[in-house]
Design an enzyme around this catalytic site. Structure first.
Site, mmCIF file in Angstrom:
data_model
loop_
_atom_site.group_PDB
_atom_site.id
_atom_site.type_symbol
_atom_site.label_atom_id
_atom_site.label_comp_id
_atom_site.label_asym_id
_atom_site.label_seq_id
_atom_site.Cartn_x
_atom_site.Cartn_y
_atom_site.Cartn_z
ATOM 1 C CG ASN A 119 -6.227 12.635 -11.645
ATOM 2 O OD1 ASN A 119 -5.569 12.037 -12.467
ATOM 3 N ND2 ASN A 119 -5.706 13.034 -10.503
ATOM 4 N N GLY A 120 -6.541 15.985 -10.616
ATOM 5 C CA GLY A 120 -5.642 17.103 -10.934
ATOM 6 C C GLY A 120 -5.907 18.311 -10.061
ATOM 7 N N GLY A 143 -6.500 6.609 -5.036
ATOM 8 C CA GLY A 143 -7.090 7.351 -3.931
ATOM 9 C C GLY A 143 -7.879 6.451 -3.018
ATOM 10 C CE1 TYR A 175 4.408 5.283 -4.882
ATOM 11 C CE2 TYR A 175 3.314 7.350 -5.393
ATOM 12 C CZ TYR A 175 3.489 6.262 -4.564
ATOM 13 O OH TYR A 175 2.740 6.139 -3.432
ATOM 14 C CB CYS A 217 -8.486 11.808 -7.714
ATOM 15 S SG CYS A 217 -8.349 12.951 -6.334
HETATM 16 P P1 AMP Z 1 10.068 9.313 1.428
HETATM 17 O O1 AMP Z 1 10.020 8.264 2.467
HETATM 18 O O2 AMP Z 1 9.504 10.624 1.905
HETATM 19 O O3 AMP Z 1 11.399 9.453 0.770
HETATM 20 O O4 AMP Z 1 9.014 8.874 0.307
HETATM 21 C C1 AMP Z 1 9.382 8.043 -0.738
HETATM 22 C C2 AMP Z 1 8.455 6.872 -0.810
HETATM 23 O O5 AMP Z 1 7.084 7.296 -0.818
HETATM 24 C C3 AMP Z 1 8.716 6.130 -2.082
HETATM 25 O O6 AMP Z 1 9.015 4.816 -1.731
HETATM 26 C C4 AMP Z 1 7.447 6.205 -2.888
HETATM 27 O O7 AMP Z 1 6.996 4.907 -3.186
HETATM 28 C C5 AMP Z 1 6.445 6.935 -2.034
HETATM 29 N N1 AMP Z 1 6.026 8.209 -2.648
HETATM 30 C C6 AMP Z 1 6.732 9.019 -3.450
HETATM 31 N N2 AMP Z 1 6.007 10.105 -3.811
HETATM 32 C C7 AMP Z 1 4.813 9.962 -3.221
HETATM 33 C C8 AMP Z 1 3.642 10.762 -3.186
HETATM 34 N N3 AMP Z 1 3.565 11.907 -3.847
HETATM 35 N N4 AMP Z 1 2.598 10.312 -2.457
HETATM 36 C C9 AMP Z 1 2.675 9.150 -1.767
HETATM 37 N N5 AMP Z 1 3.765 8.359 -1.757
HETATM 38 C C10 AMP Z 1 4.826 8.759 -2.471
#
Ligand code: AMP
Ligand code: SF4
Length: 470
Positions: A108-109, A34, A251, A8
Protein backbone atom coordinates in the site's frame (compact mmCIF):
# COMPACT_ATOMS: atom_id res chain seq x y z
CA UNK A 1 5.12 8.69 -11.21
CA UNK A 2 4.22 5.08 -10.59
CA UNK A 3 1.92 2.56 -12.14
CA UNK A 4 -1.70 1.96 -11.36
CA UNK A 5 -1.73 0.88 -7.74
CA UNK A 6 -2.15 3.57 -5.10
CA UNK A 7 -4.09 3.50 -1.91
CA UNK A 8 -4.65 -0.19 -1.31
CA UNK A 9 -5.07 -2.73 1.48
CA UNK A 10 -2.60 -5.39 2.59
CA UNK A 11 -2.76 -8.37 4.93
CA UNK A 12 -0.59 -11.28 6.08
CA UNK A 13 -1.55 -14.21 8.35
CA UNK A 14 0.55 -16.95 9.97
CA UNK A 15 -1.35 -19.65 11.87
CA UNK A 16 -1.43 -23.27 12.94
CA UNK A 17 -4.14 -23.95 10.32
CA UNK A 18 -4.92 -23.21 6.68
CA UNK A 19 -5.14 -19.40 6.36
CA UNK A 20 -6.74 -19.02 2.93
CA UNK A 21 -10.26 -18.40 4.18
CA UNK A 22 -9.06 -16.00 6.92
CA UNK A 23 -7.08 -14.06 4.28
CA UNK A 24 -10.12 -13.88 2.03
CA UNK A 25 -12.35 -12.68 4.89
CA UNK A 26 -9.89 -10.02 5.99
CA UNK A 27 -9.64 -8.73 2.42
CA UNK A 28 -13.43 -8.35 2.39
CA UNK A 29 -13.19 -6.22 5.54
CA UNK A 30 -10.65 -3.90 3.90
CA UNK A 31 -12.42 -3.96 0.52
CA UNK A 32 -13.08 -0.18 0.79
CA UNK A 33 -9.31 0.32 0.32
CA UNK A 34 -9.50 -1.03 -3.22
CA UNK A 35 -12.09 -2.56 -5.51
CA UNK A 36 -10.18 -3.14 -8.75
CA UNK A 37 -8.42 -6.42 -7.99
CA UNK A 38 -7.71 -8.85 -5.18
CA UNK A 39 -5.13 -11.56 -4.61
CA UNK A 40 -3.77 -14.10 -2.14
CA UNK A 41 -0.35 -15.84 -2.02
CA UNK A 42 0.32 -18.74 0.34
CA UNK A 43 3.37 -20.88 1.05
CA UNK A 44 2.22 -24.51 0.73
CA UNK A 45 5.27 -26.05 2.40
CA UNK A 46 7.46 -26.10 -0.68
CA UNK A 47 6.54 -23.09 -2.81
CA UNK A 48 4.45 -19.92 -2.96
CA UNK A 49 1.19 -20.21 -4.90
CA UNK A 50 -0.91 -17.20 -5.91
CA UNK A 51 -4.49 -16.57 -7.00
CA UNK A 52 -5.38 -13.05 -8.15
CA UNK A 53 -7.87 -11.45 -10.49
CA UNK A 54 -9.72 -8.24 -11.30
CA UNK A 55 -12.90 -7.40 -9.41
CA UNK A 56 -14.16 -7.43 -5.84
CA UNK A 57 -12.83 -10.03 -3.40
CA UNK A 58 -15.99 -12.12 -3.72
CA UNK A 59 -15.54 -12.44 -7.49
CA UNK A 60 -11.76 -12.37 -7.84
CA UNK A 61 -11.24 -14.87 -5.02
CA UNK A 62 -14.37 -16.99 -5.20
CA UNK A 63 -14.80 -20.45 -3.78
CA UNK A 64 -13.71 -22.25 -6.98
CA UNK A 65 -10.59 -20.20 -7.60
CA UNK A 66 -9.37 -20.80 -4.02
CA UNK A 67 -10.34 -24.49 -3.94
CA UNK A 68 -6.78 -25.79 -4.46
CA UNK A 69 -4.96 -23.12 -2.47
CA UNK A 70 -3.66 -24.34 0.91
CA UNK A 71 -1.09 -23.03 3.36
CA UNK A 72 -0.58 -21.95 6.97
CA UNK A 73 1.16 -18.71 6.04
CA UNK A 74 0.20 -16.18 3.40
CA UNK A 75 -0.45 -12.61 2.30
CA UNK A 76 -3.22 -10.77 0.45
CA UNK A 77 -3.98 -7.52 -1.34
CA UNK A 78 -6.87 -5.38 -2.57
CA UNK A 79 -6.06 -2.76 -5.19
CA UNK A 80 -7.47 0.69 -5.85
CA UNK A 81 -6.60 2.04 -9.25
CA UNK A 82 -7.00 5.56 -10.50
CA UNK A 83 -8.23 4.53 -13.90
CA UNK A 84 -10.67 1.69 -13.37
CA UNK A 85 -10.00 -1.98 -14.12
CA UNK A 86 -6.41 -2.88 -14.95
CA UNK A 87 -4.81 -5.85 -16.61
CA UNK A 88 -4.56 -8.73 -14.14
CA UNK A 89 -0.78 -8.55 -14.57
CA UNK A 90 -0.86 -5.44 -12.35
CA UNK A 91 -2.79 -7.22 -9.58
CA UNK A 92 -0.95 -8.12 -6.38
CA UNK A 93 0.67 -9.92 -4.58
CA UNK A 94 3.67 -9.75 -6.93
CA UNK A 95 5.67 -12.95 -6.98
CA UNK A 96 9.22 -13.67 -8.10
CA UNK A 97 11.06 -17.00 -8.07
CA UNK A 98 14.80 -16.99 -7.51
CA UNK A 99 17.66 -19.33 -6.66
CA UNK A 100 17.00 -18.46 -3.01
CA UNK A 101 13.34 -19.47 -3.27
CA UNK A 102 10.14 -17.53 -3.84
CA UNK A 103 9.08 -14.06 -2.78
CA UNK A 104 5.58 -12.52 -2.76
CA UNK A 105 4.82 -8.92 -1.87
CA UNK A 106 1.73 -6.75 -1.28
CA UNK A 107 2.08 -2.97 -1.05
CA UNK A 108 0.00 0.00 0.00
CA UNK A 109 1.55 3.34 -0.98
CA UNK A 110 3.69 4.94 -3.66
CA UNK A 111 7.49 4.97 -3.70
CA UNK A 112 8.48 8.59 -4.36
CA UNK A 113 11.95 7.74 -5.76
CA UNK A 114 10.47 5.08 -8.05
CA UNK A 115 11.57 6.74 -11.31
CA UNK A 116 15.24 7.01 -10.25
CA UNK A 117 15.30 3.48 -8.84
CA UNK A 118 13.69 2.04 -11.95
CA UNK A 119 16.16 3.82 -14.23
CA UNK A 120 19.08 2.59 -12.14
CA UNK A 121 17.97 -1.04 -12.06
CA UNK A 122 16.96 -1.18 -15.72
CA UNK A 123 20.45 0.06 -16.60
CA UNK A 124 21.80 -2.82 -14.50
CA UNK A 125 19.86 -5.32 -16.58
CA UNK A 126 16.77 -5.89 -14.41
CA UNK A 127 13.75 -6.79 -16.52
CA UNK A 128 10.32 -5.57 -15.44
CA UNK A 129 6.95 -6.51 -16.87
CA UNK A 130 4.93 -3.57 -15.52
CA UNK A 131 5.43 0.01 -14.35
CA UNK A 132 4.45 -0.95 -10.79
CA UNK A 133 6.69 0.09 -7.91
CA UNK A 134 5.79 -3.15 -6.10
CA UNK A 135 7.23 -5.26 -8.91
CA UNK A 136 10.40 -3.15 -8.76
CA UNK A 137 10.81 -3.51 -4.97
CA UNK A 138 10.13 -7.26 -5.15
CA UNK A 139 12.92 -7.61 -7.71
CA UNK A 140 15.30 -5.44 -5.68
CA UNK A 141 14.58 -7.65 -2.66
CA UNK A 142 15.36 -10.78 -4.68
CA UNK A 143 18.73 -9.29 -5.70
CA UNK A 144 19.61 -8.55 -2.08
CA UNK A 145 18.47 -12.04 -1.10
CA UNK A 146 20.77 -13.58 -3.69
CA UNK A 147 23.69 -11.62 -2.17
CA UNK A 148 23.04 -12.06 1.56
CA UNK A 149 20.90 -15.23 1.66
CA UNK A 150 19.40 -13.64 4.78
CA UNK A 151 15.77 -12.39 4.52
CA UNK A 152 16.05 -9.77 7.26
CA UNK A 153 19.30 -8.30 5.91
CA UNK A 154 17.86 -8.31 2.41
CA UNK A 155 14.70 -6.52 3.57
CA UNK A 156 16.74 -3.88 5.41
CA UNK A 157 18.91 -3.33 2.33
CA UNK A 158 15.79 -3.02 0.16
CA UNK A 159 13.95 -0.49 2.32
CA UNK A 160 17.10 1.59 2.73
CA UNK A 161 16.87 2.24 -1.04
CA UNK A 162 13.14 3.01 -1.14
CA UNK A 163 11.68 6.30 0.00
CA UNK A 164 8.18 6.41 1.48
CA UNK A 165 5.41 5.62 1.25
CA UNK A 166 4.87 1.92 1.86
CA UNK A 167 3.14 -0.55 4.10
CA UNK A 168 4.18 -4.02 2.96
CA UNK A 169 3.41 -7.62 3.72
CA UNK A 170 6.12 -9.90 2.35
CA UNK A 171 6.35 -13.67 2.11
CA UNK A 172 9.87 -15.02 1.67
CA UNK A 173 9.52 -18.78 1.26
CA UNK A 174 7.76 -19.71 4.52
CA UNK A 175 8.51 -16.52 6.49
CA UNK A 176 6.12 -13.56 6.75
CA UNK A 177 7.13 -9.94 7.34
CA UNK A 178 5.26 -6.64 7.72
CA UNK A 179 7.10 -3.38 7.06
CA UNK A 180 6.08 0.25 7.42
CA UNK A 181 7.94 3.24 5.98
CA UNK A 182 9.97 5.36 8.43
CA UNK A 183 7.35 8.15 8.44
CA UNK A 184 4.42 5.82 9.19
CA UNK A 185 2.52 7.38 6.30
CA UNK A 186 0.34 4.35 5.58
CA UNK A 187 -1.27 2.33 8.42
CA UNK A 188 -0.28 -1.21 9.42
CA UNK A 189 -1.10 -3.09 12.62
CA UNK A 190 -0.63 -6.46 14.29
CA UNK A 191 -3.27 -8.72 15.85
CA UNK A 192 -3.34 -11.98 17.78
CA UNK A 193 -5.63 -14.68 16.41
CA UNK A 194 -6.59 -18.05 17.79
CA UNK A 195 -3.30 -19.98 17.23
CA UNK A 196 -1.94 -17.33 14.91
CA UNK A 197 -1.07 -13.72 14.11
CA UNK A 198 -2.16 -11.16 11.51
CA UNK A 199 -0.58 -8.02 10.06
CA UNK A 200 -3.10 -5.83 8.24
CA UNK A 201 -3.80 -2.28 7.03
CA UNK A 202 -6.75 -1.75 9.36
CA UNK A 203 -7.65 -3.13 12.79
CA UNK A 204 -11.30 -3.77 11.77
CA UNK A 205 -10.04 -6.96 10.04
CA UNK A 206 -8.59 -8.22 13.34
CA UNK A 207 -12.00 -7.75 15.02
CA UNK A 208 -13.74 -9.59 12.19
CA UNK A 209 -11.49 -12.62 12.71
CA UNK A 210 -12.26 -12.58 16.47
CA UNK A 211 -8.67 -11.58 17.13
CA UNK A 212 -7.16 -9.10 19.55
CA UNK A 213 -5.37 -5.94 18.50
CA UNK A 214 -1.75 -6.09 19.70
CA UNK A 215 -0.14 -2.88 18.39
CA UNK A 216 0.67 -0.80 15.33
CA UNK A 217 3.79 -1.63 13.36
CA UNK A 218 6.15 1.20 14.29
CA UNK A 219 7.28 3.60 11.58
CA UNK A 220 10.36 2.05 9.96
CA UNK A 221 9.92 -1.28 11.72
CA UNK A 222 10.30 -4.75 10.17
CA UNK A 223 8.10 -7.26 12.01
CA UNK A 224 7.96 -10.99 11.48
CA UNK A 225 4.96 -13.07 12.56
CA UNK A 226 4.66 -16.80 13.06
CA UNK A 227 1.76 -18.82 14.42
CA UNK A 228 3.18 -18.36 17.95
CA UNK A 229 5.21 -15.20 17.93
CA UNK A 230 5.74 -11.57 16.93
CA UNK A 231 9.40 -10.77 16.30
CA UNK A 232 10.60 -7.20 15.77
CA UNK A 233 13.70 -6.94 13.59
CA UNK A 234 14.03 -3.19 14.14
CA UNK A 235 14.35 -0.97 11.14
CA UNK A 236 16.48 1.72 9.54
CA UNK A 237 18.74 3.62 11.91
CA UNK A 238 17.88 7.04 10.44
CA UNK A 239 14.31 7.21 11.75
CA UNK A 240 12.41 10.11 10.26
CA UNK A 241 9.95 12.48 11.90
CA UNK A 242 6.58 10.68 11.85
CA UNK A 243 4.02 11.77 9.24
CA UNK A 244 0.80 9.78 9.60
CA UNK A 245 -1.62 10.53 6.73
CA UNK A 246 -4.46 12.70 8.10
CA UNK A 247 -6.70 11.59 5.22
CA UNK A 248 -6.94 8.06 6.64
CA UNK A 249 -8.93 9.48 9.57
CA UNK A 250 -10.85 12.06 7.53
CA UNK A 251 -12.03 9.89 4.66
CA UNK A 252 -10.25 6.73 3.74
CA UNK A 253 -10.23 4.24 6.63
CA UNK A 254 -13.23 2.42 8.11
CA UNK A 255 -14.80 4.25 11.09
CA UNK A 256 -14.40 1.15 13.28
CA UNK A 257 -10.63 0.94 12.72
CA UNK A 258 -8.09 2.28 15.20
CA UNK A 259 -5.08 3.83 13.50
CA UNK A 260 -1.97 4.72 15.48
CA UNK A 261 -4.01 4.79 18.68
CA UNK A 262 -6.92 6.89 17.40
CA UNK A 263 -10.28 5.41 16.43
CA UNK A 264 -11.45 6.73 13.08
CA UNK A 265 -15.11 7.18 14.13
CA UNK A 266 -14.10 9.15 17.20
CA UNK A 267 -11.82 11.44 15.17
CA UNK A 268 -14.59 12.08 12.63
CA UNK A 269 -17.09 12.86 15.37
CA UNK A 270 -14.65 15.31 16.92
CA UNK A 271 -14.14 16.91 13.51
CA UNK A 272 -17.91 17.50 13.42
CA UNK A 273 -17.87 18.96 16.93
CA UNK A 274 -15.03 21.31 16.04
CA UNK A 275 -16.78 22.32 12.80
CA UNK A 276 -19.84 23.26 14.87
CA UNK A 277 -17.65 25.28 17.22
CA UNK A 278 -15.76 26.99 14.38
CA UNK A 279 -18.71 27.71 12.06
CA UNK A 280 -21.82 27.91 14.28
CA UNK A 281 -24.48 27.98 11.54
CA UNK A 282 -28.12 28.11 12.69
CA UNK A 283 -30.13 25.50 10.75
CA UNK A 284 -33.15 23.18 11.23
CA UNK A 285 -31.36 19.88 10.61
CA UNK A 286 -27.90 18.41 9.90
CA UNK A 287 -27.60 15.76 7.22
CA UNK A 288 -24.54 13.70 6.28
CA UNK A 289 -23.19 12.84 2.85
CA UNK A 290 -23.16 9.06 3.27
CA UNK A 291 -21.08 7.20 4.16
CA UNK A 292 -17.88 8.97 5.11
CA UNK A 293 -19.59 12.23 6.20
CA UNK A 294 -21.85 10.41 8.67
CA UNK A 295 -19.72 10.54 11.84
CA UNK A 296 -18.74 14.16 11.02
CA UNK A 297 -22.45 15.09 10.88
CA UNK A 298 -23.24 13.25 14.13
CA UNK A 299 -20.50 15.22 15.90
CA UNK A 300 -21.85 18.48 14.48
CA UNK A 301 -25.39 17.62 15.54
CA UNK A 302 -24.39 16.75 19.15
CA UNK A 303 -22.19 19.81 19.61
CA UNK A 304 -24.72 22.26 18.12
CA UNK A 305 -27.86 20.61 19.51
CA UNK A 306 -29.28 20.44 16.00
CA UNK A 307 -31.35 17.38 14.97
CA UNK A 308 -29.53 14.83 12.78
CA UNK A 309 -31.48 13.35 9.85
CA UNK A 310 -30.71 11.14 6.87
CA UNK A 311 -31.20 13.35 3.80
CA UNK A 312 -29.84 11.06 1.09
CA UNK A 313 -30.31 7.44 0.11
CA UNK A 314 -27.04 6.04 -1.22
CA UNK A 315 -26.98 3.34 -3.87
CA UNK A 316 -24.28 1.00 -2.60
CA UNK A 317 -23.90 -0.68 -5.98
CA UNK A 318 -23.22 2.46 -8.04
CA UNK A 319 -19.83 2.92 -9.72
CA UNK A 320 -17.14 5.14 -8.22
CA UNK A 321 -17.71 8.70 -9.43
CA UNK A 322 -14.31 10.03 -8.41
CA UNK A 323 -12.27 8.22 -11.08
CA UNK A 324 -14.52 8.86 -14.09
CA UNK A 325 -12.54 10.70 -16.76
CA UNK A 326 -14.84 13.62 -17.58
CA UNK A 327 -16.92 16.12 -15.64
CA UNK A 328 -20.26 15.33 -17.32
CA UNK A 329 -19.98 11.63 -16.49
CA UNK A 330 -18.92 12.40 -12.92
CA UNK A 331 -21.96 14.65 -12.38
CA UNK A 332 -24.36 12.13 -13.93
CA UNK A 333 -22.87 9.37 -11.78
CA UNK A 334 -23.54 11.37 -8.60
CA UNK A 335 -27.30 11.20 -9.24
CA UNK A 336 -27.11 7.44 -9.82
CA UNK A 337 -25.33 7.17 -6.50
CA UNK A 338 -27.42 9.50 -4.30
CA UNK A 339 -31.09 10.47 -4.12
CA UNK A 340 -32.53 13.04 -1.66
CA UNK A 341 -35.24 12.05 0.81
CA UNK A 342 -37.95 14.64 0.15
CA UNK A 343 -39.73 14.50 3.52
CA UNK A 344 -36.48 15.31 5.35
CA UNK A 345 -35.48 18.13 3.06
CA UNK A 346 -38.58 20.04 1.88
CA UNK A 347 -38.93 23.52 3.37
CA UNK A 348 -35.95 23.09 5.71
CA UNK A 349 -32.78 25.03 6.41
CA UNK A 350 -30.17 22.29 6.01
CA UNK A 351 -26.55 21.84 6.88
CA UNK A 352 -24.78 19.11 4.92
CA UNK A 353 -21.47 17.73 6.14
CA UNK A 354 -18.98 16.04 3.81
CA UNK A 355 -15.46 14.79 4.48
CA UNK A 356 -13.67 16.72 1.73
CA UNK A 357 -13.98 18.77 -1.44
CA UNK A 358 -11.57 17.92 -4.25
CA UNK A 359 -13.05 19.11 -7.56
CA UNK A 360 -16.38 20.19 -6.07
CA UNK A 361 -18.36 17.90 -8.39
CA UNK A 362 -20.17 15.90 -5.71
CA UNK A 363 -21.41 18.81 -3.61
CA UNK A 364 -22.45 20.95 -6.58
CA UNK A 365 -24.67 18.17 -7.89
CA UNK A 366 -26.02 17.21 -4.45
CA UNK A 367 -26.92 20.79 -3.54
CA UNK A 368 -28.85 21.25 -6.79
CA UNK A 369 -30.70 17.98 -6.07
CA UNK A 370 -31.60 19.24 -2.57
CA UNK A 371 -32.94 22.51 -4.00
CA UNK A 372 -35.01 20.61 -6.56
CA UNK A 373 -36.87 18.83 -3.75
CA UNK A 374 -37.55 22.09 -1.91
CA UNK A 375 -34.67 22.75 0.52
CA UNK A 376 -35.02 26.32 1.84
CA UNK A 377 -31.33 26.88 2.60
CA UNK A 378 -28.32 24.60 2.07
CA UNK A 379 -25.24 25.27 4.18
CA UNK A 380 -22.07 23.20 3.90
CA UNK A 381 -19.37 22.13 6.36
CA UNK A 382 -16.32 20.18 5.26
CA UNK A 383 -14.27 17.85 7.47
CA UNK A 384 -10.88 18.63 5.93
CA UNK A 385 -9.24 21.96 5.12
CA UNK A 386 -9.19 22.96 1.40
CA UNK A 387 -7.22 20.40 -0.65
CA UNK A 388 -4.62 22.41 -2.54
CA UNK A 389 -1.62 20.16 -3.23
CA UNK A 390 -1.08 16.73 -4.78
CA UNK A 391 -0.53 13.55 -2.80
CA UNK A 392 2.64 11.64 -3.74
CA UNK A 393 2.12 8.98 -1.08
CA UNK A 394 -0.65 6.78 -2.39
CA UNK A 395 -3.91 8.72 -2.25
CA UNK A 396 -5.60 9.48 -5.54
CA UNK A 397 -5.19 13.27 -5.69
CA UNK A 398 -2.42 13.72 -8.18
CA UNK A 399 -2.58 17.02 -10.03
CA UNK A 400 -2.95 20.60 -8.83
CA UNK A 401 -5.31 21.64 -11.61
CA UNK A 402 -8.04 19.24 -10.39
CA UNK A 403 -8.39 21.06 -7.04
CA UNK A 404 -11.15 23.66 -6.98
CA UNK A 405 -9.49 25.38 -3.97
CA UNK A 406 -6.41 26.12 -6.08
CA UNK A 407 -8.33 28.26 -8.53
CA UNK A 408 -10.98 29.85 -6.32
CA UNK A 409 -11.47 31.54 -2.96
CA UNK A 410 -13.82 29.97 -0.41
CA UNK A 411 -16.53 32.52 -1.29
CA UNK A 412 -16.19 31.64 -4.98
CA UNK A 413 -16.35 27.89 -4.23
CA UNK A 414 -19.49 28.55 -2.18
CA UNK A 415 -21.09 30.26 -5.20
CA UNK A 416 -19.90 27.59 -7.65
CA UNK A 417 -21.37 24.72 -5.65
CA UNK A 418 -24.54 26.75 -5.03
CA UNK A 419 -24.40 26.74 -1.22
CA UNK A 420 -25.75 29.44 1.15
CA UNK A 421 -22.58 29.21 3.21
CA UNK A 422 -19.39 27.11 3.17
CA UNK A 423 -17.07 26.36 6.07
CA UNK A 424 -14.00 24.12 6.07
CA UNK A 425 -12.41 22.87 9.28
CA UNK A 426 -9.18 24.75 10.08
CA UNK A 427 -5.83 22.92 9.99
CA UNK A 428 -5.46 23.40 13.76
CA UNK A 429 -9.02 22.16 14.31
CA UNK A 430 -8.24 19.03 12.30
CA UNK A 431 -5.04 18.40 14.26
CA UNK A 432 -6.97 18.82 17.53
CA UNK A 433 -9.59 16.29 16.34
CA UNK A 434 -6.95 13.71 15.42
CA UNK A 435 -5.35 14.26 18.81
CA UNK A 436 -1.74 13.82 17.73
CA UNK A 437 1.02 16.43 17.65
CA UNK A 438 0.95 18.41 14.41
CA UNK A 439 4.58 17.48 13.67
CA UNK A 440 3.61 13.77 13.64
CA UNK A 441 1.07 14.19 10.83
CA UNK A 442 1.27 14.48 7.06
CA UNK A 443 -0.85 17.49 6.08
CA UNK A 444 0.82 18.02 2.72
CA UNK A 445 -2.34 18.04 0.59
CA UNK A 446 -3.76 20.88 2.70
CA UNK A 447 -0.62 22.88 3.55
CA UNK A 448 1.71 21.97 0.63
CA UNK A 449 4.58 21.02 2.98
CA UNK A 450 5.85 17.51 2.32
CA UNK A 451 7.49 15.16 4.83
CA UNK A 452 9.89 13.84 2.15
CA UNK A 453 11.95 15.70 -0.41
CA UNK A 454 9.91 16.04 -3.62
CA UNK A 455 11.44 17.96 -6.55
CA UNK A 456 9.65 21.30 -6.98
CA UNK A 457 7.77 21.06 -3.65
CA UNK A 458 8.35 22.63 -0.24
CA UNK A 459 9.68 20.33 2.47
CA UNK A 460 7.95 20.13 5.87
CA UNK A 461 9.53 22.37 8.51
CA UNK A 462 11.17 24.38 5.67
CA UNK A 463 10.70 27.59 7.63
CA UNK A 464 12.56 26.07 10.61
CA UNK A 465 15.37 24.83 8.33
CA UNK A 466 15.62 28.27 6.68
CA UNK A 467 15.78 30.02 10.05
CA UNK A 468 18.47 27.64 11.28
CA UNK A 469 20.70 27.49 8.21
CA UNK A 470 19.89 30.76 6.51
P1 AMP B 1 -15.19 15.99 -5.47
O1 AMP B 1 -16.54 15.63 -5.94
O2 AMP B 1 -14.16 15.92 -6.57
O3 AMP B 1 -15.13 17.26 -4.69
O4 AMP B 1 -14.73 14.80 -4.50
C1 AMP B 1 -15.04 14.83 -3.15
C2 AMP B 1 -15.72 13.56 -2.76
O5 AMP B 1 -14.98 12.41 -3.20
C3 AMP B 1 -15.82 13.50 -1.27
O6 AMP B 1 -17.17 13.35 -0.95
C4 AMP B 1 -15.02 12.30 -0.83
O7 AMP B 1 -15.84 11.42 -0.10
C5 AMP B 1 -14.53 11.64 -2.09
N1 AMP B 1 -13.06 11.65 -2.18
C6 AMP B 1 -12.20 12.55 -1.69
N2 AMP B 1 -10.92 12.22 -1.98
C7 AMP B 1 -10.98 11.08 -2.67
C8 AMP B 1 -10.00 10.25 -3.28
N3 AMP B 1 -8.71 10.53 -3.20
N4 AMP B 1 -10.43 9.14 -3.93
C9 AMP B 1 -11.75 8.85 -4.02
N5 AMP B 1 -12.72 9.61 -3.47
C10 AMP B 1 -12.35 10.71 -2.81
FE1 SF4 C 1 -2.39 11.78 3.24
FE2 SF4 C 1 -2.61 14.20 2.12
FE3 SF4 C 1 -0.26 13.33 3.08
FE4 SF4 C 1 -1.30 12.21 0.89
S1 SF4 C 1 -0.59 14.33 1.11
S2 SF4 C 1 -0.35 11.15 2.61
S3 SF4 C 1 -3.49 12.29 1.35
S4 SF4 C 1 -2.14 13.77 4.23
Amino acid sequence: MTGPEHKCGVVGIAAAYDVVSALQRSLMIIQHRGQESAGISVFDGSRIRTVKDNGLVQTALDHDSLADLRGCIGIGHVMYSTSGPQSVIDAQPFTVSSSFGSVAMSQNGDIVNYADLRKHYLSEGMSLLTDSDTELITNILVRHLAESKDPVRALKATVSETEASYALTVLINGRLFGIRDPYGLRPLCIGKLQEGHIIVSESAAIDALDGTFVRDVKPGEIVEITADDIISHGGPTDLKQKAHCMFEWVYFARPDSVIDGREVYDVRKRIGEILARESGIDVDIVIPIPDSGRAHAIGYSIQSNTPYEEGFMKNRFAERTFILPNQEDREAAVSTKMNPIRSTVEGKRLLIVDDSIVRGTTLKKLISMLREVGAKEVHVCVGSPPVIAPCYYGVDMKSRDQFIANKHSIDEICRIIGADSLNYISIDGLVEAIGKPKNELCLACVNAEYPTRIPGEKERFQSILNARFG
